[in-house]
Write an enzyme that holds these catalytic residues in place. Structure first.
Site, PDB file in Angstrom:
ATOM      1  N   THR A  75       1.326  -4.034   3.226  1.00  0.00           N
ATOM      2  CA  THR A  75       1.256  -5.465   3.530  1.00  0.00           C
ATOM      3  C   THR A  75       0.775  -6.189   2.295  1.00  0.00           C
ATOM      4  OG1 THR A  75       0.592  -5.026   5.802  1.00  0.00           O
ATOM      5  CG2 THR A  75       0.144  -7.234   4.964  1.00  0.00           C
ATOM      6  N   ASN A  95      -9.166  -0.984   0.043  1.00  0.00           N
ATOM      7  CA  ASN A  95      -8.424  -1.001  -1.215  1.00  0.00           C
ATOM      8  C   ASN A  95      -9.288  -0.555  -2.385  1.00  0.00           C
ATOM      9  OD1 ASN A  95      -5.676  -2.096  -0.611  1.00  0.00           O
ATOM     10  ND2 ASN A  95      -6.918  -3.666   0.382  1.00  0.00           N
ATOM     11  N   ARG A 151      -0.333   8.394   5.724  1.00  0.00           N
ATOM     12  CA  ARG A 151      -0.601   8.149   7.146  1.00  0.00           C
ATOM     13  C   ARG A 151       0.270   9.054   7.993  1.00  0.00           C
ATOM     14  NH1 ARG A 151      -3.216   3.390   8.080  1.00  0.00           N
ATOM     15  NH2 ARG A 151      -3.010   1.686   6.585  1.00  0.00           N
ATOM     16  N   TYR A 210     -10.695   1.854   6.122  1.00  0.00           N
ATOM     17  CA  TYR A 210      -9.649   1.575   5.132  1.00  0.00           C
ATOM     18  C   TYR A 210     -10.155   0.596   4.084  1.00  0.00           C
ATOM     19  CZ  TYR A 210      -4.966   0.593   3.397  1.00  0.00           C
ATOM     20  OH  TYR A 210      -3.847   0.466   2.615  1.00  0.00           O
ATOM     21  N   PHE A 213      -9.224 -12.518   1.217  1.00  0.00           N
ATOM     22  CA  PHE A 213      -8.136 -13.097   2.008  1.00  0.00           C
ATOM     23  C   PHE A 213      -8.578 -13.513   3.412  1.00  0.00           C
ATOM     24  CE2 PHE A 213      -5.758 -10.190  -0.979  1.00  0.00           C
ATOM     25  CZ  PHE A 213      -5.400 -11.216  -1.840  1.00  0.00           C
ATOM     26  N   ALA A 214      -9.875 -13.839   3.541  1.00  0.00           N
ATOM     27  CA  ALA A 214     -10.369 -14.297   4.846  1.00  0.00           C
ATOM     28  C   ALA A 214      -9.568 -15.524   5.286  1.00  0.00           C
ATOM     29  CB  ALA A 214     -11.849 -14.615   4.763  1.00  0.00           C
ATOM     30  N   SER A 218       0.783  -1.243   0.000  1.00  0.00           N
ATOM     31  CA  SER A 218       0.000   0.000   0.000  1.00  0.00           C
ATOM     32  C   SER A 218       0.809   1.285   0.000  1.00  0.00           C
ATOM     33  CB  SER A 218      -0.940   0.021   1.193  1.00  0.00           C
ATOM     34  OG  SER A 218      -1.980  -0.879   0.970  1.00  0.00           O
TER      35      SER A 218
END
Ligand code: REX
Length: 404
Positions: A335, A195, A319, A193, A154-155, A96
């Site tokens: 990540t 994507n 950030r 947040y 991506f669970a 990210s």
């Protein structure tokens, strides 16, 4: 024994000393004089990387650029099979931190009068989003309410990854996966947040310029800053040249790491597909915060922060972290499978740190690596003892890592 390599360099090739002197001359060109930044603590930086290695990161590197002086540290391997030692010259997937590149392109387009932050996305991409009032500013500040499709993707970390690692998605397909779910809030009502916001940001870039995001990253950022190790490759799955391999930790504790290096990154694209190095990311952040990539007013927009937690805030594609010694730093985290990145700099851009651990889905390593910021910007004045690392409430990462 793992490889440990810590080197000090000064700008003109002389050894240390210069590093210390340059750290005392802190005040920036445009900020009011502030108290000098604490010196970085290389020994503790090294200790942080060693801890990350012990916690399961095959490799970890960090580089601090400070007024032209460089400090760096490396620990472990770039490749677990060949046992080649990792170094700061190795390229890696920055996840990210790509969002900051995407935002810079959009700020430049705003500088050119081609985009307005307060305008609805619908003005540029008619009919794309279910809510026609979502603004560009809300996208870039994660306040659109658009669900993050990676939460479900991506669970389950390894099966989720294996399902997408060779896939090629269009932006519209990714957006569709978001729209299967209800929105998380009304536009502008809350930070969440996602994507999805930066997939739409990529679509905006392509619509407004008529070029791929790759061309725009190259022409507007990579070439002007001479970032020789920075690439946007999609959907090519290989990292070109010398690079660190990345290893994903399965959800079952103790299970063998998965080599996740090769993947299309199509699930992320303009939200996370750039490859870079610690040097290039430091150069990028200092150029951005030093005002060399956007107009002053659009940089200020990126830096206008909304609190996310007691020590974190989010602006536009940027950030802020508030560290234990009272220093605040600006940048992004990343990540993707196999790679954790922290890339932050002081507000004036004069000191920057990029740190990488070559694993992911490992909360202990993620929290430990936050310590690289303390070592780089608080040094010995850090109030955080490494025995009790700061607990990262990492609400921004997909389930399993994020919400544990
Ligand atoms: C994807 C899953 C996480 C990673 C993600 N990555 O949303 C974006 C990013 C591109 O970098 N975001 C981070 C996977 C949070 C940021 O902005 O700092 N996790 C892993 C899982 C969890 O599979 N089940 O850890 O490799």
């Amino acid at each position: 024994m793992p490889h440990v390599n810590v080197t000090h360099l000064a700008s003109k090739g002389t050894v240390l000393g210069t590093v210390v002197l340059s750290l005392l001359a802190v005040p920036s060109s445009h900020a009011a004089p502030t108290k000098p930044l604490p010196k970085p603590d290389l020994t503790s930086l090294q200790g942080v990387l060693r801890t990350a290695f012990r916690q399961g990161a095959p490799g970890a590197v960090a580089r601090i650029d400070d007024h032209g002086a460089i400090l760096w540290a490396a620990m472990g391997y770039a490749d677990r099979r060949s046992k080649r030692p990792i170094s700061n010259a190795d390229r890696f997937r920055i996840g990210s931190v790509t969002k900051t590149f995407t935002t810079v392109v959009l700020m430049q387009l705003a500088d050119e009068g081609k985009l307005r932050l307060e305008a609805p996305v619908d003005r540029y991409l008619p009919g794309l989003l279910p809510d026609r009032t979502i603004t560009v500013r809300e996208l870039l500040g994660h306040r659109s309410g658009l669900y993050d499709y990676t939460n479900t993707m991506f669970a389950k970390s390894v099966p989720g990854f294996e399902q997408v690692r060779t896939k090629v998605f269009t932006y519209r397909e990714l957006l569709k996966r978001s729209l299967w779910h209800p929105r998380t809030s009304a536009p502008g009502a809350a930070y969440s947040y996602s994507n999805t916001n930066f997939v739409v940001a990529g679509m905006l870039i392509e619509k407004l310029t008529g070029h791929t995001v790759r061309t725009e990253y190259e022409n507007r950022i990579i070439k002007p800053l001479k970032l020789r190790d920075t690439f946007y490759l999609h959907p090519g799955a290989k990292i070109p040249g010398r690079h660190a391999r990345g290893y994903l930790a399965p959800d079952q504790r103790g299970a063998a790491l998965i080599d996740a290096t090769e993947q299309t990154m199509s699930w992320a694209q303009s939200a996370g597909a750039i490859i870079s190095t610690t040097r290039d990311l430091n150069t990028f952040l200092s150029a951005l915060l030093g005002g060399r990539l956007t107009s002053p007013s659009h940089l200020r927009q990126m830096e206008r922060m909304v609190p996310v937690s007691s020590s974190q805030a989010y602006g536009l594609g940027l950030r802020r972290r508030d560290l234990s010694c009272g220093v605040s730093v600006y940048g992004h985290t990343g990540t993707v499978q196999g790679y954790y990145t922290y890339a932050f700099a002081t507000k004036d851009g004069l000191r920057s740190l990029t740190a990488l651990a070559t694993t992911s889905n490992n909360v202990a390593v993620l929290n430990t690596m936050l310590g690289t910021l303390e070592s780089a910007f608080c040094g010995k004045q850090s109030k955080i003892r490494r025995a009790a690392p700061p607990v990262e409430r990492y609400e921004d990462i997909a389930p399993g890592v994020a919400r544990d």
